[in-house]
Design an enzyme around this catalytic site. Structure first.
Site, short mmCIF file in Angstrom:
data_model
loop_
_atom_site.label_atom_id
_atom_site.label_comp_id
_atom_site.label_asym_id
_atom_site.label_seq_id
_atom_site.Cartn_x
_atom_site.Cartn_y
_atom_site.Cartn_z
N HIS A 169 28.59 2.64 -0.44
CA HIS A 169 28.91 1.22 -0.29
C HIS A 169 27.71 0.53 0.33
O HIS A 169 27.18 0.99 1.35
CB HIS A 169 30.15 1.08 0.59
N CYS A 172 36.40 -3.05 0.88
CA CYS A 172 35.17 -2.41 0.40
C CYS A 172 35.40 -1.00 -0.14
O CYS A 172 34.59 -0.50 -0.93
CB CYS A 172 34.13 -2.37 1.51
N ASN A 221 26.23 -7.18 0.50
CA ASN A 221 27.50 -6.45 0.48
C ASN A 221 28.44 -7.13 -0.52
O ASN A 221 28.92 -8.24 -0.26
CB ASN A 221 28.11 -6.44 1.89
#
Length: 320
Positions: free
Chosen positions: A247, A115, A277
């Site tokens: 994020h 990520c 996500n």
């Protein structure tokens, strides 16, 4: 003489057409819209269709970023793709994007920091551009996490989606551009967020596994710390920040980080409710949305941040 900086001159993104709502997921696993929204803030996500891959999404996002920047593909001298879900073990997604864009020769490679990958890729590109490798670069975050999810595990399959985001960097002299980046990693925490397969270990792709509560606790602390570290490097305070582009992992992480730093919630760009996500793609996807809807304007001070499996985490301060 003004310092040579890497300026974001164009952004782009690509989301698969297929939208999967929480209601649809509740017909596949033991969950509900209320359960998912309360714990994550996620309402829907995009899932790649057959034939859609990380490289195809990345290529579309790259084309949109090039168009926004007014830059021809042939002017690009560097392509870095951040991804944990490449089409193949090799060749890299970056070289596939290169070929799709019709670029015969440039530096092209992938970065894998899960990520945090886009922040890592942005920092690498910035360093290479300052070193004179090229005057123009494409940095892309692209993922098809749906391909590594256990769709019978309600604690993980509801959290992720697919997509790609891209930026075009242009080396310019002046006050705009990437002003500071800070990156970290701590491999001791592998068991908290990992994929249980790989070419060397198992010969399989594997599935994502996560200890959500532990990841949440580390995320709030690490993200707040790296944001402070990045701001301190420039002598900035939260009041100097126009936008935070985080994020997009979990709404509670976004809110917890903002509260810990004393940042106004309205300064935080949020897309997790619609995109879920998307790992390395989440920061550039959110940035592109905020640029295109007019929130992020030239001259704004923008801070990007992310944390992913490994653990890896990082932040960047950018003057648009």
């Amino acid at each position: 003489m003004a310092e040579r900086r890497s300026v974001i001159v164009g952004t782009g993104s690509c989301l698969p057409e297929r939208e999967v709502t929480n209601a649809e997921l509740s017909t596949r696993v033991d969950t509900s819209d209320d359960w998912i929204v309360e714990r994550t803030g996620i309402r829907s996500r995009r899932i790649a269709a057959e034939g859609e891959t990380t490289s195809t999404l990345a290529t579309v996002a790259a084309r949109h970023a090039l168009e926004a920047a007014g830059v021809e593909a042939g002017q690009i001298g560097l392509i870095i793709v951040a991804t944990a879900t490449p089409d193949y073990t090799f060749p890299s997604v970056a070289t596939q994007v290169q070929a799709a864009l019709g670029i015969n020769d440039c530096v092209a490679f992938d970065v894998q920091a899960v990520c945090s990958g886009f922040l890592y890729a942005l920092s690498v590109a910035d360093s290479m551009m300052k070193g004179g490798t090229t005057d123009k670069a494409l940095v892309i975050g692209a993922e098809t996490f749906s391909r590594i999810l256990d769709w019978e595990d309600r604690t993980t399959c509801v959290l992720f989606g697919d997509g790609a985001g891209a930026v075009v960097l242009d080396a310019q002299n002046g006050d705009r551009g990437i002003l500071a980046t800070r990156l970290h990693a701590d491999g001791r925490h592998r068991e908290m967020l990992y994929v249980d397969g790989g070419p060397s270990a198992t010969g399989t792709v594997g599935k994502l596994r996560m200890r959500g509560k532990e990841v949440f606790r580390h995320a709030v602390v690490n993200l707040a710390d790296v944001l402070v570290e990045t701001m301190d490097a420039l002598g900035l305070t939260p009041s100097d920040i126009d936008w935070v582009v985080p994020h997009q992992a979990n709404m509670r992480i976004l809110q917890g980080t903002a509260k810990k730093l004393g940042l106004a919630p309205e300064k935080v760009v949020v897309t997790v409710d619609r995109h879920a996500n998307t790992s390395a793609a989440s920061v550039p996807l959110a940035l592109d949305e905020a640029v295109r809807d007019g929130r992020v304007k030239q001259g704004d001070m923008v801070v990007l941040e992310a944390m992913g499996g490994g653990f890896t985490w990082g932040a960047a301060a950018v003057r648009f």
